[in-house]
Design a protein around this motif. Structure first.
Motif, PDB file in Angstrom:
ATOM      1  N   TYR A   7      29.616  51.752  19.404  1.00  0.00           N
ATOM      2  CA  TYR A   7      30.374  52.460  20.436  1.00  0.00           C
ATOM      3  C   TYR A   7      29.515  52.572  21.685  1.00  0.00           C
ATOM      4  CZ  TYR A   7      27.729  56.466  18.599  1.00  0.00           C
ATOM      5  OH  TYR A   7      26.735  57.299  18.160  1.00  0.00           O
ATOM      6  N   ALA A   8      30.199  52.721  22.814  1.00  0.00           N
ATOM      7  CA  ALA A   8      29.545  52.940  24.106  1.00  0.00           C
ATOM      8  C   ALA A   8      30.250  54.097  24.781  1.00  0.00           C
ATOM      9  CB  ALA A   8      29.620  51.686  24.969  1.00  0.00           C
ATOM     10  N   VAL A   9      29.476  55.079  25.222  1.00  0.00           N
ATOM     11  CA  VAL A   9      30.044  56.294  25.813  1.00  0.00           C
ATOM     12  C   VAL A   9      29.388  56.536  27.165  1.00  0.00           C
ATOM     13  CG1 VAL A   9      30.410  58.772  25.517  1.00  0.00           C
ATOM     14  CG2 VAL A   9      30.424  57.266  23.521  1.00  0.00           C
ATOM     15  N   LEU A  10      30.204  56.898  28.141  1.00  0.00           N
ATOM     16  CA  LEU A  10      29.706  57.253  29.468  1.00  0.00           C
ATOM     17  C   LEU A  10      29.839  58.750  29.655  1.00  0.00           C
ATOM     18  CD1 LEU A  10      28.636  56.191  32.207  1.00  0.00           C
ATOM     19  CD2 LEU A  10      31.018  56.149  32.991  1.00  0.00           C
ATOM     20  N   LEU A  11      28.715  59.447  29.836  1.00  0.00           N
ATOM     21  CA  LEU A  11      28.711  60.890  30.054  1.00  0.00           C
ATOM     22  C   LEU A  11      28.801  61.172  31.549  1.00  0.00           C
ATOM     23  CD1 LEU A  11      27.215  60.353  27.251  1.00  0.00           C
ATOM     24  CD2 LEU A  11      26.160  62.595  27.607  1.00  0.00           C
ATOM     25  N   ASP A  12      29.690  62.093  31.909  1.00  0.00           N
ATOM     26  CA  ASP A  12      29.894  62.384  33.335  1.00  0.00           C
ATOM     27  C   ASP A  12      28.996  63.504  33.859  1.00  0.00           C
ATOM     28  OD1 ASP A  12      30.949  64.603  32.135  1.00  0.00           O
ATOM     29  OD2 ASP A  12      32.969  64.384  32.955  1.00  0.00           O
ATOM     30  N   ARG A  13      28.056  63.958  33.030  1.00  0.00           N
ATOM     31  CA  ARG A  13      27.124  65.038  33.378  1.00  0.00           C
ATOM     32  C   ARG A  13      27.814  66.387  33.570  1.00  0.00           C
ATOM     33  NH1 ARG A  13      24.841  60.707  36.479  1.00  0.00           N
ATOM     34  NH2 ARG A  13      22.752  60.149  35.704  1.00  0.00           N
ATOM     35  N   LYS A  14      29.067  66.504  33.103  1.00  0.00           N
ATOM     36  CA  LYS A  14      29.815  67.753  33.168  1.00  0.00           C
ATOM     37  C   LYS A  14      30.289  68.208  31.796  1.00  0.00           C
ATOM     38  CE  LYS A  14      31.499  66.797  37.861  1.00  0.00           C
ATOM     39  NZ  LYS A  14      32.720  66.620  38.707  1.00  0.00           N
ATOM     40  N   LEU A 124      29.278  64.962  17.600  1.00  0.00           N
ATOM     41  CA  LEU A 124      28.866  64.929  19.001  1.00  0.00           C
ATOM     42  C   LEU A 124      29.892  64.195  19.861  1.00  0.00           C
ATOM     43  CD1 LEU A 124      26.764  65.666  21.063  1.00  0.00           C
ATOM     44  CD2 LEU A 124      25.437  63.653  20.412  1.00  0.00           C
ATOM     45  N   LEU A 125      30.431  63.102  19.342  1.00  0.00           N
ATOM     46  CA  LEU A 125      31.460  62.364  20.087  1.00  0.00           C
ATOM     47  C   LEU A 125      32.712  63.212  20.271  1.00  0.00           C
ATOM     48  CD1 LEU A 125      31.102  58.820  18.464  1.00  0.00           C
ATOM     49  CD2 LEU A 125      30.403  59.501  20.767  1.00  0.00           C
ATOM     50  N   SER A 126      33.054  63.996  19.266  1.00  0.00           N
ATOM     51  CA  SER A 126      34.221  64.877  19.385  1.00  0.00           C
ATOM     52  C   SER A 126      34.020  65.917  20.472  1.00  0.00           C
ATOM     53  CB  SER A 126      34.491  65.570  18.037  1.00  0.00           C
ATOM     54  OG  SER A 126      34.815  64.626  17.042  1.00  0.00           O
ATOM     55  N   ARG A 127      32.804  66.446  20.572  1.00  0.00           N
ATOM     56  CA  ARG A 127      32.510  67.417  21.632  1.00  0.00           C
ATOM     57  C   ARG A 127      32.651  66.776  23.010  1.00  0.00           C
ATOM     58  NH1 ARG A 127      27.065  70.708  19.608  1.00  0.00           N
ATOM     59  NH2 ARG A 127      27.908  71.458  17.601  1.00  0.00           N
ATOM     60  N   LEU A 128      32.172  65.546  23.131  1.00  0.00           N
ATOM     61  CA  LEU A 128      32.260  64.861  24.423  1.00  0.00           C
ATOM     62  C   LEU A 128      33.720  64.583  24.786  1.00  0.00           C
ATOM     63  CD1 LEU A 128      29.277  62.372  24.036  1.00  0.00           C
ATOM     64  CD2 LEU A 128      29.431  64.257  25.679  1.00  0.00           C
ATOM     65  N   ARG A 129      34.526  64.207  23.808  1.00  0.00           N
ATOM     66  CA  ARG A 129      35.939  63.925  24.091  1.00  0.00           C
ATOM     67  C   ARG A 129      36.672  65.200  24.525  1.00  0.00           C
ATOM     68  NH1 ARG A 129      35.588  61.222  18.922  1.00  0.00           N
ATOM     69  NH2 ARG A 129      35.172  58.997  19.214  1.00  0.00           N
ATOM     70  N   SER A 130      36.275  66.340  23.952  1.00  0.00           N
ATOM     71  CA  SER A 130      36.949  67.599  24.271  1.00  0.00           C
ATOM     72  C   SER A 130      36.405  68.261  25.535  1.00  0.00           C
ATOM     73  CB  SER A 130      36.827  68.565  23.094  1.00  0.00           C
ATOM     74  OG  SER A 130      35.467  68.877  22.831  1.00  0.00           O
ATOM     75  N   GLY A 131      35.332  67.696  26.121  1.00  0.00           N
ATOM     76  CA  GLY A 131      34.785  68.241  27.349  1.00  0.00           C
ATOM     77  C   GLY A 131      33.765  69.341  27.161  1.00  0.00           C
ATOM     78  N   GLY A 133      30.682  68.797  25.556  1.00  0.00           N
ATOM     79  CA  GLY A 133      29.484  68.121  25.096  1.00  0.00           C
ATOM     80  C   GLY A 133      28.291  68.355  26.000  1.00  0.00           C
ATOM     81  N   PRO A 134      27.178  67.714  25.716  1.00  0.00           N
ATOM     82  CA  PRO A 134      25.973  67.856  26.546  1.00  0.00           C
ATOM     83  C   PRO A 134      26.171  67.236  27.923  1.00  0.00           C
ATOM     84  CG  PRO A 134      25.679  66.152  24.880  1.00  0.00           C
ATOM     85  CD  PRO A 134      26.969  66.823  24.553  1.00  0.00           C
ATOM     86  N   ARG A 135      25.396  67.746  28.883  1.00  0.00           N
ATOM     87  CA  ARG A 135      25.572  67.305  30.258  1.00  0.00           C
ATOM     88  C   ARG A 135      24.467  66.391  30.761  1.00  0.00           C
ATOM     89  NH1 ARG A 135      28.031  72.532  33.515  1.00  0.00           N
ATOM     90  NH2 ARG A 135      29.699  72.993  32.009  1.00  0.00           N
ATOM     91  N   GLY A 136      23.458  66.171  29.942  1.00  0.00           N
ATOM     92  CA  GLY A 136      22.363  65.314  30.368  1.00  0.00           C
ATOM     93  C   GLY A 136      21.730  64.627  29.179  1.00  0.00           C
TER      94      GLY A 136
END
Length: 322
Positions: A7-14, A124-131, A133-136
């Motif tokens: 998988y590849a995930v892009l974090l928006d830092r938010k 962790l991926l679930s947290r990122l999908r729900s908004g 997740g970590p910011r950095g």
């Protein structure tokens, strides 16, 4: 999976993240967000991509693609090489269920490899999908370490419940079945404790590293994770001690039962030994046997045996052997 990519995930830092296609990965720029790539290290395409397109050092590539590795941490310039372990299954932990995840982290890019997907990664991926997740980059590493510790420490709580049940069984009954359960529990705690201690060493060394993108807040979170990990190691040690005490108690009960039975057999043998001697002595086929020609000889011999038996019993009671 193109190039072995899982998988590849892009974090928006938010706090949010979205999955990318391979085409989007190839066109990624640091100003778009933090890129997290996870590969299957068993894939030959993964090794080829790491060697040709990742831009990593030979040491980092070797660690990311190695079939086996120990938990470790090291820094190269402003990059961080990290290897940790997690539990893949919800069942009892065994050595083969401890799955390694290797991570190369930079300020704007994270490259990780693993043989199988960990439950902690899904969380962790679930947290990122729900908004949420970590910011950095540092926050993502701390969140992943926290989830890995949490999953492993869930097993410690399971062990505490298991030893409670076994101790209750010990009060009700014993036996070889309970002994084997205690042995298996001790083996499982040894496996889990070994990996928890290795994880503690890695997190402890990570606290000492100094990177520009690793802020004070991340160091504080790392300290909390390490403290919680130490508490669970202490809990595992307590379970091991309780299992050892329960096993010793079970062995003591078994030994007491065996001694009691051997005592009864010894008393029976001691009672019948002189009686057997008398019957053997009077049973020899030679002349001169007392009462051999008397019609009351058998009765007289039986009375002699009864008197001898009564004398033995009285002696045993006097010696407090009965």
């Amino acid at each position: 999976m193109e190039t072995g990519l899982v998988y590849a995930v892009l974090l928006d830092r938010k706090g949010s993240g979205r999955e990318l296609s391979w085409a989007e990965v190839k066109s990624w720029q640091p100003d778009q967000g933090i890129l997290w790539l996870h590969f299957d290290y068993d894939s030959t395409n993964t090794v080829e991509w790491l060697q040709q397109d990742s831009g990593l050092t030979a040491t980092a590539i070797e660690t990311l693609s190695a079939k086996t590795t120990r938990p470790c941490v090291m820094t190269v310039d402003q990059g961080l090489m990290l290897a940790m372990y997690g539990i893949e299954r919800k069942s009892k932990p065994r050595a083969k269920d401890m799955i390694a995840i290797r991570i190369w982290a930079e300020e704007n890019r994270i490259i990780s490899t693993g043989r199988r997907k960990l439950l902690s990664e899904d969380d962790l991926l679930s947290r990122l999908r729900s908004g949420f997740g970590p910011r950095g980059t540092a926050a993502l590493l701390m969140s992943l370490a926290d989830l890995l510790v949490l999953r492993m420490c869930d097993r410690a709580e399971d062990f505490e419940e298991k030893i409670d049940d076994l101790e209750n069984l010990l009060l009700d009954r014993g036996g070889a079945e309970l002994s084997s359960l205690l042995v298996r529990l001790r083996k499982r705690t040894i496996v889990l404790r070994r990996y928890l201690c290795l994880q503690r060493e890695v997190l402890g060394r990570l606290q000492q590293e100094s990177l520009s993108w690793f802020d004070e807040h991340s160091h504080a979170l790392l300290g909390e994770v390490n403290d919680r990990l130490q508490r669970h190691i202490d809990d595992i040690d307590a379970v091991r001690e309780r299992a050892a005490i329960a096993q010793e108690e079970l062995l003591s009960r078994t030994s007491d039962q065996l001694n009691s039975r051997m005592y009864v057999l010894s008393v029976v043998a001691a009672v019948f030994l002189p009686l057997s001697f008398l019957t053997g002595l009077f049973g020899i086929n030679v002349g001169g046997i007392p009462w051999g020609q008397s019609s009351l000889g058998f009765i007289a011999f039986c009375i002699l045996l009864v008197v001898a038996l009564a004398g033995q019993v009285a002696l045993f009671y006097w010696k407090k052997w009965l």
